[in-house]
Design a protein around this motif. Structure first.
Motif, PDB file in Angstrom:
ATOM      1  N   TRP A 184     -13.996   8.645  -2.855  1.00 18.10           N
ATOM      2  CA  TRP A 184     -12.833   7.961  -3.353  1.00 18.10           C
ATOM      3  C   TRP A 184     -13.228   5.789  -3.610  1.00 18.10           C
ATOM      4  CZ3 TRP A 184      -9.708  10.775   0.509  1.00 18.10           C
ATOM      5  CH2 TRP A 184      -8.968  12.069  -0.297  1.00 18.10           C
ATOM      6  N   LEU A 185     -13.135   5.673  -4.427  1.00 19.55           N
ATOM      7  CA  LEU A 185     -13.688   4.434  -4.548  1.00 19.55           C
ATOM      8  C   LEU A 185     -13.375   3.477  -3.256  1.00 19.55           C
ATOM      9  CD1 LEU A 185     -14.911   1.703  -6.396  1.00 19.55           C
ATOM     10  CD2 LEU A 185     -12.615   1.765  -7.263  1.00 19.55           C
ATOM     11  N   TYR A 186     -13.891   2.650  -2.785  1.00 14.99           N
ATOM     12  CA  TYR A 186     -13.931   1.846  -1.323  1.00 14.99           C
ATOM     13  C   TYR A 186     -13.728  -0.133  -2.407  1.00 14.99           C
ATOM     14  CZ  TYR A 186     -14.662  -1.271   2.134  1.00 14.99           C
ATOM     15  OH  TYR A 186     -13.979  -2.131   3.135  1.00 14.99           O
ATOM     16  N   CYS A 187     -12.444  -0.529  -2.001  1.00 16.40           N
ATOM     17  CA  CYS A 187     -12.011  -2.053  -2.456  1.00 16.40           C
ATOM     18  C   CYS A 187     -12.200  -2.657  -0.599  1.00 16.40           C
ATOM     19  CB  CYS A 187     -11.149  -2.594  -3.259  1.00 16.40           C
ATOM     20  SG  CYS A 187     -11.042  -1.590  -4.392  1.00 16.40           S
ATOM     21  N   ALA A 188     -13.362  -3.522  -1.665  1.00 17.60           N
ATOM     22  CA  ALA A 188     -13.684  -4.046  -0.042  1.00 17.60           C
ATOM     23  C   ALA A 188     -12.165  -5.341   0.859  1.00 17.60           C
ATOM     24  CB  ALA A 188     -14.737  -5.503  -0.550  1.00 17.60           C
ATOM     25  N   SER A 189     -11.309  -5.503   0.091  1.00 17.78           N
ATOM     26  CA  SER A 189     -10.034  -6.129   0.551  1.00 17.78           C
ATOM     27  C   SER A 189      -9.012  -5.675  -0.143  1.00 17.78           C
ATOM     28  CB  SER A 189     -10.332  -8.020  -0.191  1.00 17.78           C
ATOM     29  OG  SER A 189      -9.610  -8.107  -1.575  1.00 17.78           O
ATOM     30  N   VAL A 190      -7.926  -5.841   0.626  1.00 18.78           N
ATOM     31  CA  VAL A 190      -6.827  -5.793  -0.419  1.00 18.78           C
ATOM     32  C   VAL A 190      -5.789  -6.173  -1.202  1.00 18.78           C
ATOM     33  CG1 VAL A 190      -4.043  -5.717   0.416  1.00 18.78           C
ATOM     34  CG2 VAL A 190      -5.921  -5.245   2.464  1.00 18.78           C
ATOM     35  N   SER A 191      -6.906  -7.543  -1.426  1.00 19.25           N
ATOM     36  CA  SER A 191      -6.115  -8.584  -2.871  1.00 19.25           C
ATOM     37  C   SER A 191      -7.118  -7.296  -3.905  1.00 19.25           C
ATOM     38  CB  SER A 191      -7.268  -9.747  -2.323  1.00 19.25           C
ATOM     39  OG  SER A 191      -5.844 -10.327  -1.785  1.00 19.25           O
ATOM     40  N   ASP A 215       0.369  -9.592   1.625  1.00 15.33           N
ATOM     41  CA  ASP A 215       0.844 -11.428   1.379  1.00 15.33           C
ATOM     42  C   ASP A 215       1.043 -11.413   0.122  1.00 15.33           C
ATOM     43  OD1 ASP A 215      -2.068 -11.552   0.589  1.00 15.33           O
ATOM     44  OD2 ASP A 215      -1.903 -12.756   2.134  1.00 15.33           O
ATOM     45  N   ARG A 216       1.861 -12.732  -0.341  1.00 10.32           N
ATOM     46  CA  ARG A 216       1.909 -13.382  -2.033  1.00 10.32           C
ATOM     47  C   ARG A 216       0.664 -13.039  -2.278  1.00 10.32           C
ATOM     48  NH1 ARG A 216       5.354 -16.396   1.340  1.00 10.32           N
ATOM     49  NH2 ARG A 216       7.006 -16.844   0.077  1.00 10.32           N
ATOM     50  N   GLN A 217      -0.776 -13.245  -1.780  1.00 11.14           N
ATOM     51  CA  GLN A 217      -1.331 -13.210  -2.732  1.00 11.14           C
ATOM     52  C   GLN A 217      -2.071 -11.614  -3.356  1.00 11.14           C
ATOM     53  OE1 GLN A 217      -4.820 -14.657  -1.223  1.00 11.14           O
ATOM     54  NE2 GLN A 217      -6.703 -13.829  -1.970  1.00 11.14           N
ATOM     55  N   VAL A 218      -1.611 -10.644  -2.313  1.00 13.86           N
ATOM     56  CA  VAL A 218      -1.556  -9.113  -2.556  1.00 13.86           C
ATOM     57  C   VAL A 218      -0.539  -8.780  -3.407  1.00 13.86           C
ATOM     58  CG1 VAL A 218      -1.273  -7.401  -1.585  1.00 13.86           C
ATOM     59  CG2 VAL A 218      -3.193  -8.991   0.183  1.00 13.86           C
ATOM     60  N   THR A 250       7.529 -10.122 -10.142  1.00 13.52           N
ATOM     61  CA  THR A 250       6.733 -10.381  -9.914  1.00 13.52           C
ATOM     62  C   THR A 250       6.168  -9.276 -10.050  1.00 13.52           C
ATOM     63  OG1 THR A 250       6.135 -11.622  -8.312  1.00 13.52           O
ATOM     64  CG2 THR A 250       6.243 -12.930 -10.010  1.00 13.52           C
ATOM     65  N   ILE A 251       6.522  -8.106  -9.773  1.00 19.58           N
ATOM     66  CA  ILE A 251       6.111  -6.205  -8.456  1.00 19.58           C
ATOM     67  C   ILE A 251       7.042  -5.885  -9.436  1.00 19.58           C
ATOM     68  CG2 ILE A 251       4.597  -7.360  -7.238  1.00 19.58           C
ATOM     69  CD1 ILE A 251       6.855  -5.809  -5.289  1.00 19.58           C
ATOM     70  N   ALA A 252       7.327  -4.370  -9.917  1.00 20.01           N
ATOM     71  CA  ALA A 252       8.069  -3.802 -10.530  1.00 20.01           C
ATOM     72  C   ALA A 252       9.304  -3.286  -9.324  1.00 20.01           C
ATOM     73  CB  ALA A 252       7.205  -2.880 -11.145  1.00 20.01           C
ATOM     74  N   GLY A 253       8.137  -2.723  -8.331  1.00 18.16           N
ATOM     75  CA  GLY A 253       9.370  -2.478  -7.606  1.00 18.16           C
ATOM     76  C   GLY A 253       8.306  -2.384  -6.132  1.00 18.16           C
ATOM     77  N   ALA A 254       9.656  -1.886  -5.125  1.00 17.89           N
ATOM     78  CA  ALA A 254       9.092  -1.012  -3.631  1.00 17.89           C
ATOM     79  C   ALA A 254      10.190   0.110  -3.241  1.00 17.89           C
ATOM     80  CB  ALA A 254       8.841  -2.643  -2.767  1.00 17.89           C
ATOM     81  N   ALA A 255       9.104   0.279  -2.472  1.00 21.07           N
ATOM     82  CA  ALA A 255       9.789   1.549  -1.520  1.00 21.07           C
ATOM     83  C   ALA A 255       9.156   1.287  -0.057  1.00 21.07           C
ATOM     84  CB  ALA A 255       9.659   2.413  -2.354  1.00 21.07           C
ATOM     85  N   LEU A 256      10.716   1.243   0.993  1.00 19.00           N
ATOM     86  CA  LEU A 256      10.053   1.222   1.751  1.00 19.00           C
ATOM     87  C   LEU A 256      10.596   2.245   3.330  1.00 19.00           C
ATOM     88  CD1 LEU A 256      11.061  -2.904   2.184  1.00 19.00           C
ATOM     89  CD2 LEU A 256       8.437  -1.876   1.783  1.00 19.00           C
ATOM     90  N   ASP A 257       9.476   2.433   3.991  1.00 22.46           N
ATOM     91  CA  ASP A 257      10.924   3.773   4.946  1.00 22.46           C
ATOM     92  C   ASP A 257      10.339   2.488   6.218  1.00 22.46           C
ATOM     93  OD1 ASP A 257      11.244   5.906   6.551  1.00 22.46           O
ATOM     94  OD2 ASP A 257       9.619   5.804   7.963  1.00 22.46           O
ATOM     95  N   VAL A 258       9.730   1.477   6.601  1.00 19.36           N
ATOM     96  CA  VAL A 258       9.784   0.445   7.610  1.00 19.36           C
ATOM     97  C   VAL A 258      10.002  -0.830   7.476  1.00 19.36           C
ATOM     98  CG1 VAL A 258       7.768   1.938   9.039  1.00 19.36           C
ATOM     99  CG2 VAL A 258       7.515   0.223   7.744  1.00 19.36           C
ATOM    100  N   LEU A 259      10.797  -1.652   7.993  1.00 13.83           N
ATOM    101  CA  LEU A 259      11.174  -2.914   8.182  1.00 13.83           C
ATOM    102  C   LEU A 259      10.282  -4.332   9.241  1.00 13.83           C
ATOM    103  CD1 LEU A 259      14.898  -2.012   6.915  1.00 13.83           C
ATOM    104  CD2 LEU A 259      12.828  -3.498   5.946  1.00 13.83           C
ATOM    105  N   GLU A 260      10.722  -5.458   8.969  1.00 15.78           N
ATOM    106  CA  GLU A 260       9.894  -6.780   9.901  1.00 15.78           C
ATOM    107  C   GLU A 260      10.223  -6.201  11.066  1.00 15.78           C
ATOM    108  OE1 GLU A 260       7.164  -9.829   9.578  1.00 15.78           O
ATOM    109  OE2 GLU A 260       7.989  -9.690   7.205  1.00 15.78           O
TER     110      GLU A 260
END
Length: 318
Positions: A184-191, A215-218, A250-260
């Motif tokens: 699989w393709l490797y990306c050097a940063s999360v962004s 974070d905001r940048q990602v 600015t993103i379409a949506g999120a699905a979370l199984d965990v919270l801070e």
């Protein structure tokens, strides 16, 4: 004489008998978070073992409050809030549940991804409220999309396989190290990964090294058509940035199984229609629970018999 085992997470009643037959006395003091009391009001003298989870853990002062402690067992794979230095200084062994819940968490990640991408919860709610035609909005399919995996450990690899083989997705990943054994393709940063991906699935370990990695940048890189799924730890995602991104679309949506700060849910998330939240249940399948508690019991038995542990945590997390 029975060995006192302090439970900071519960053992299903059907599995408790195995611990009792093995000579453990179960002292229940369930904790919702890492600020909950560690001992019952009357104390728990002679506690020699603790069962906890990585997101609650056991800190240095809590370890000091248990003078007879010999082993700390983490139910799942994570152990980020166990103070390993304090444990090692006392000669206390630490174990985790590596490999026991990978399949269950990977399945849950796929359920969350499909649900948020296809708008399942809102569609269900609309139908129950008598809305049919208006609820029939157009949503993206999963097949053929690009999925970015943050953290290509056991869980990440199983998610990637499900995406590639089940939905013909193109897979890329970000990890602390390149996985030479995968194509699989490797990306050097999360962004970089987020900018490339349609779906970003987070399954990296928790802890200081990954705090607010998303974070905001990602999130900005993920973009207005991108979806985020988090089955890792709540701390990996900057909740404030996520709320802002969801509110502004600015993103379409999120699905979370965990919270801070679980089980507390930020008010800013509750009013949004482009998020799905489940109560940290990814590992809660009967199969995973049976495997997790069987491993806990085996590690405990080995510890008090003076035998090597099956899944010792030997090094400090990065």
């Amino acid at each position: 004489m029975r060995i006192p085992l302090l439970l900071h997470v519960d053992i299903p009643s059907t599995l408790r008998v195995g611990f009792e037959q093995a000579g453990f006395s179960l002292v229940t003091m369930l904790r919702e978070n890492d600020r909950s009391p560690i001992l019952p009001a009357g104390g728990a003298p002679g506690v020699k073992a603790v069962l906890t989870i990585g997101s609650i853990g056991l800190n240095a002062s809590e370890i000091a409050a248990l003078p007879d402690l010999r082993v700390i067992c983490c139910q799942g794979a994570g152990y980020e809030k166990v103070d390993l230095k304090a444990a090692q200084a006392r000669g206390i062994q630490v174990t985790n549940g590596a490999g026991t819940n990978d399949t269950s968490v990977a399945d849950h990640a796929m359920a969350l991804l499909a649900s948020i991408a296809r708008n399942i919860t809102n569609l269900d709610r609309g139908v129950r409220h008598g809305i049919w035609q208006q609820a029939r909005v157009t949503r993206p399919q999963l097949t053929g999309k690009r999925v970015g995996i943050v953290g290509l450990g056991n869980i990440g690899q199983k998610i990637a396989q499900r995406c590639a083989l089940g939905f013909s997705m193109t897979v890329a990943y970000h990890n602390r190290h390149v996985r030479q054994e995968c194509d699989w393709l490797y990306c050097a940063s999360v962004s970089e990964l987020a900018q490339w991906a349609d779906f970003l699935i987070v399954c990296t370990p928790g802890g200081a090294g990954t705090r607010h990695m998303i974070d905001r940048q990602v999130l900005a890189a993920l973009g207005p058509e991108g979806f985020l799924v988090n089955v890792a730890r709540g701390s990996v995602v900057d909740t404030g940035a996520l709320i802002e991104s969801l509110q502004r679309r600015t993103i379409a949506g999120a699905a979370l199984d965990v919270l801070e700060d679980e089980p507390l849910v930020p008010a800013g998330l509750l009013g949004l229609d482009n998020i799905i939240i489940t109560p940290h249940v990814g590992a809660r399948s009967p199969e995973a629970q049976t495997a997790m508690f069987a491993l806990v019991l085996e590690n405990l038995t080995r510890c008090f018999a003076g035998r090597p542990l099956l899944t010792p945590v030997a090094e400090l997390p990065a």
